[in-house]
Motif scaffolding. Structure first.
Motif, mmCIF file in Angstrom:
data_model
loop_
_atom_site.group_PDB
_atom_site.id
_atom_site.type_symbol
_atom_site.label_atom_id
_atom_site.label_comp_id
_atom_site.label_asym_id
_atom_site.label_seq_id
_atom_site.Cartn_x
_atom_site.Cartn_y
_atom_site.Cartn_z
ATOM 1 N N VAL A 108 6.092 -2.473 2.204
ATOM 2 C CA VAL A 108 5.434 -2.910 0.975
ATOM 3 C C VAL A 108 4.183 -2.070 0.779
ATOM 4 O O VAL A 108 3.354 -1.961 1.685
ATOM 5 C CB VAL A 108 5.048 -4.410 1.054
ATOM 6 C CG1 VAL A 108 4.292 -4.830 -0.202
ATOM 7 C CG2 VAL A 108 6.288 -5.272 1.251
ATOM 8 N N ASP A 109 4.062 -1.447 -0.389
ATOM 9 C CA ASP A 109 2.879 -0.656 -0.711
ATOM 10 C C ASP A 109 2.015 -1.396 -1.721
ATOM 11 O O ASP A 109 2.486 -1.754 -2.811
ATOM 12 C CB ASP A 109 3.270 0.706 -1.310
ATOM 13 C CG ASP A 109 3.970 1.599 -0.307
ATOM 14 O OD1 ASP A 109 3.684 1.481 0.888
ATOM 15 O OD2 ASP A 109 4.809 2.420 -0.730
ATOM 16 N N ILE A 134 -3.856 3.393 -1.791
ATOM 17 C CA ILE A 134 -2.565 2.862 -1.347
ATOM 18 C C ILE A 134 -2.687 2.347 0.073
ATOM 19 O O ILE A 134 -3.381 2.926 0.914
ATOM 20 C CB ILE A 134 -1.462 3.945 -1.447
ATOM 21 C CG1 ILE A 134 -0.084 3.361 -1.095
ATOM 22 C CG2 ILE A 134 -1.788 5.148 -0.574
ATOM 23 C CD1 ILE A 134 1.070 4.294 -1.422
ATOM 24 N N CYS A 135 -2.027 1.235 0.331
ATOM 25 C CA CYS A 135 -1.985 0.648 1.674
ATOM 26 C C CYS A 135 -0.566 0.170 1.919
ATOM 27 O O CYS A 135 -0.018 -0.603 1.128
ATOM 28 C CB CYS A 135 -2.970 -0.504 1.790
ATOM 29 S SG CYS A 135 -3.045 -1.246 3.444
ATOM 30 N N SER A 136 0.024 0.625 3.002
ATOM 31 C CA SER A 136 1.414 0.303 3.306
ATOM 32 C C SER A 136 1.490 -0.762 4.386
ATOM 33 O O SER A 136 0.799 -0.679 5.409
ATOM 34 C CB SER A 136 2.153 1.571 3.763
ATOM 35 O OG SER A 136 3.479 1.265 4.128
ATOM 36 N N LEU A 137 2.333 -1.746 4.165
ATOM 37 C CA LEU A 137 2.541 -2.826 5.120
ATOM 38 C C LEU A 137 3.956 -2.762 5.681
ATOM 39 O O LEU A 137 4.911 -2.486 4.955
ATOM 40 C CB LEU A 137 2.353 -4.193 4.455
ATOM 41 C CG LEU A 137 1.113 -4.421 3.606
ATOM 42 C CD1 LEU A 137 1.181 -5.814 2.980
ATOM 43 C CD2 LEU A 137 -0.151 -4.252 4.421
ATOM 44 N N ASP A 138 4.079 -3.026 6.978
ATOM 45 C CA ASP A 138 5.381 -3.295 7.577
ATOM 46 C C ASP A 138 5.517 -4.808 7.655
ATOM 47 O O ASP A 138 4.640 -5.485 8.220
ATOM 48 C CB ASP A 138 5.481 -2.682 8.968
ATOM 49 C CG ASP A 138 5.483 -1.165 8.931
ATOM 50 O OD1 ASP A 138 5.787 -0.591 7.869
ATOM 51 O OD2 ASP A 138 5.162 -0.544 9.965
ATOM 52 N N VAL A 139 6.589 -5.334 7.098
ATOM 53 C CA VAL A 139 6.748 -6.779 6.963
ATOM 54 C C VAL A 139 8.120 -7.190 7.505
ATOM 55 O O VAL A 139 9.128 -6.549 7.195
ATOM 56 C CB VAL A 139 6.632 -7.206 5.483
ATOM 57 C CG1 VAL A 139 6.844 -8.704 5.340
ATOM 58 C CG2 VAL A 139 5.266 -6.811 4.918
ATOM 59 N N PRO A 153 -3.321 2.064 5.950
ATOM 60 C CA PRO A 153 -4.054 2.257 4.687
ATOM 61 C C PRO A 153 -3.981 3.698 4.193
ATOM 62 O O PRO A 153 -4.990 4.391 4.059
ATOM 63 C CB PRO A 153 -5.485 1.844 5.058
ATOM 64 C CG PRO A 153 -5.588 2.153 6.515
ATOM 65 C CD PRO A 153 -4.226 1.928 7.109
ATOM 66 N N ARG A 154 -2.757 4.150 3.911
ATOM 67 C CA ARG A 154 -2.495 5.529 3.492
ATOM 68 C C ARG A 154 -1.079 5.594 2.939
ATOM 69 O O ARG A 154 -0.336 4.606 2.979
ATOM 70 C CB ARG A 154 -2.614 6.476 4.692
ATOM 71 C CG ARG A 154 -1.735 6.060 5.873
ATOM 72 C CD ARG A 154 -1.686 7.084 6.971
ATOM 73 N NE ARG A 154 -1.024 6.592 8.169
ATOM 74 C CZ ARG A 154 0.285 6.504 8.351
ATOM 75 N NH1 ARG A 154 1.120 6.858 7.368
ATOM 76 N NH2 ARG A 154 0.795 6.051 9.486
ATOM 77 N N PHE A 155 -0.687 6.778 2.446
ATOM 78 C CA PHE A 155 0.717 7.013 2.138
ATOM 79 C C PHE A 155 1.488 6.974 3.455
ATOM 80 O O PHE A 155 1.211 7.743 4.382
ATOM 81 C CB PHE A 155 0.913 8.385 1.494
ATOM 82 C CG PHE A 155 0.605 8.445 0.029
ATOM 83 C CD1 PHE A 155 1.530 8.038 -0.911
ATOM 84 C CD2 PHE A 155 -0.623 8.938 -0.406
ATOM 85 C CE1 PHE A 155 1.250 8.113 -2.274
ATOM 86 C CE2 PHE A 155 -0.910 9.023 -1.761
ATOM 87 C CZ PHE A 155 0.031 8.601 -2.699
ATOM 88 N N SER A 156 2.452 6.105 3.551
ATOM 89 C CA SER A 156 3.273 6.028 4.754
ATOM 90 C C SER A 156 4.560 6.815 4.547
ATOM 91 O O SER A 156 4.869 7.268 3.440
ATOM 92 C CB SER A 156 3.613 4.568 5.062
ATOM 93 O OG SER A 156 4.577 4.090 4.130
ATOM 94 N N GLY A 157 5.317 6.920 5.630
ATOM 95 C CA GLY A 157 6.613 7.574 5.521
ATOM 96 C C GLY A 157 7.606 6.780 4.712
ATOM 97 O O GLY A 157 8.700 7.271 4.401
ATOM 98 N N GLY A 158 7.254 5.543 4.337
ATOM 99 C CA GLY A 158 8.158 4.730 3.535
ATOM 100 C C GLY A 158 7.965 4.883 2.043
ATOM 101 O O GLY A 158 8.857 4.515 1.261
ATOM 102 N N TYR A 159 6.808 5.414 1.609
ATOM 103 C CA TYR A 159 6.559 5.520 0.168
ATOM 104 C C TYR A 159 7.656 6.289 -0.580
ATOM 105 O O TYR A 159 8.034 5.887 -1.697
ATOM 106 C CB TYR A 159 5.201 6.173 -0.109
ATOM 107 C CG TYR A 159 5.071 6.581 -1.557
ATOM 108 C CD1 TYR A 159 4.883 5.620 -2.551
ATOM 109 C CD2 TYR A 159 5.196 7.915 -1.957
ATOM 110 C CE1 TYR A 159 4.818 5.975 -3.885
ATOM 111 C CE2 TYR A 159 5.132 8.274 -3.287
ATOM 112 C CZ TYR A 159 4.946 7.307 -4.254
ATOM 113 O OH TYR A 159 4.897 7.664 -5.576
#
Length: 344
Positions: A204-205, A258-263, A278-284
């Motif tokens: 989730v971004d 952007i902040c990416s969450l693993d949920v 708290p960055r562009f993750s590999g999931g974006y």
């Protein structure tokens, strides 16, 4: 407009997407890469680059300030967790004093994101579901976890990309604790232990203004496969189940950019936050390929333009998969480059 991406590594696609955002908005500009490795793939795709000292080097902070004073970028982002930590401790403010927008959390908020033990404590205090957690070296805390579950996960306390990840059964953890009754200590990084949660994993971004503010958009994807601690295949999904979670996390952290969450969503439908980046993750990229465009939102914001609402819209049920690609460097000094072929 000048955009700098730090520690871009192999994220060629992100360089391309910022370049495309500039073109789409008709804004003259360039995307520069700062990286310790002059042969990083993203260097070849960028409009220019600077070789930087390693972030663990004492020369790094001054080298960053010198480069910023020379190039005068409008935006600096980094894709490296350790670099984010250094920036949050005052360097980001020094860059902001020089006119650069640096979407990095404040020091206390960043520590919550970087330290998995603090992540658990802070989010639990805020009423946000998280796995029950303890320091592996805390024998009493580990004993308490043994009463809460049958399966457990060990991670590096300050790690990323699943560093230090181990899975233990109740019997295996009990045996380890019996052999180390004063606390379990492994060589290397300090570790945390969590009660394992079973269910579906999502990325989730949360998207907020570059300088902080209300949530502007939320992107969601269900993870199908992982590779080396990063999402390898995912499918875009409706963000509605995560809207309240995004709002609450933003209230707690003050997201910038952007902040990416693993949920993990368990079998009861409860969404547990297991990691914060708290960055562009590999999931974006999975949501970008489904239609979202956060780089365009950021570029429009920097230019003082209202971003078209379409940047946060994406198609549902789009499956995307990462695969290998190649890129060619034309010159050893990287002042010239030729993009031959690249993929995610």
């Amino acid at each position: 407009m000048r955009i700098v991406i730090g520690s871009a590594g192999r994220r060629v696609y992100l360089v391309h997407w910022f370049q495309q955002a500039l073109r789409n908005l008709g804004i003259p500009g360039e995307v520069i890469v700062f990286d310790h490795d002059p042969h990083a793939a993203a260097v070849a795709a960028a409009d220019g680059h600077r070789v930087m000292p390693a972030y663990i080097s004492p020369e790094y902070p001054q080298a960053m300030i010198d480069a910023v004073e020379e190039l005068r970028p409008d935006l600096f982002i980094t894709l490296n967790d350790q670099e984010l930590t250094l920036l949050s401790r005052g360097l980001a403010d020094q860059l902001r004093d020089r006119g650069v927008t640096v979407p990095v959390l404040g020091p206390l908020q960043h520590q919550i994101a970087a330290d998995k033990f603090q992540t658990s404590a802070a989010l639990e205090h805020a009423g946000i579901p998280v796995p029950h957690c303890a320091l592996l070296s805390d024998a009493a805390g580990v004993r308490a976890l043994l009463e809460r579950g049958e399966h457990f996960i060990i991670k590096d306390r300050y790690g990323s990309a699943s560093s230090g990840l181990q899975r233990l059964s109740h019997a295996e953890l009990s045996s380890l604790l019996a052999g180390s009754p004063d606390g379990i200590v492994f060589e290397g990084a300090e570790r945390v232990i969590q009660v394992a949660i079973f269910g579906d994993e999502y990325g989730v971004d949360i998207i907020a203004p570059l300088t902080g503010g209300a949530v502007q958009g939320l992107l969601a994807r269900r993870i199908v496969t992982m590779r080396n601690g990063e999402s390898a295949t995912a499918v875009s999904v409706d963000n509605a189940p995560f809207l309240e979670l995004g709002q609450r996390l933003n209230t707690r952290l003050g997201v910038r950019g952007i902040c990416s969450l693993d949920v993990l969503v368990d079998h009861h439908g409860i969404a547990h936050v297991i990691d914060i980046n708290p960055r562009f993750s590999g999931g974006y990229p999975f949501n970008h390929l489904a239609g979202a465009d956060v780089p365009q939102f950021m570029v429009a914001s920097l230019a003082g333009r209202p971003a078209a609402s379409e940047w946060a819209a994406y198609q549902l049920d789009i499956v995307s998969a990462k695969h290998e690609g190649m890129i060619r460097f034309d010159a050893p000094d990287r002042h010239a480059h030729s993009l031959q072929h690249s993929h995610l």
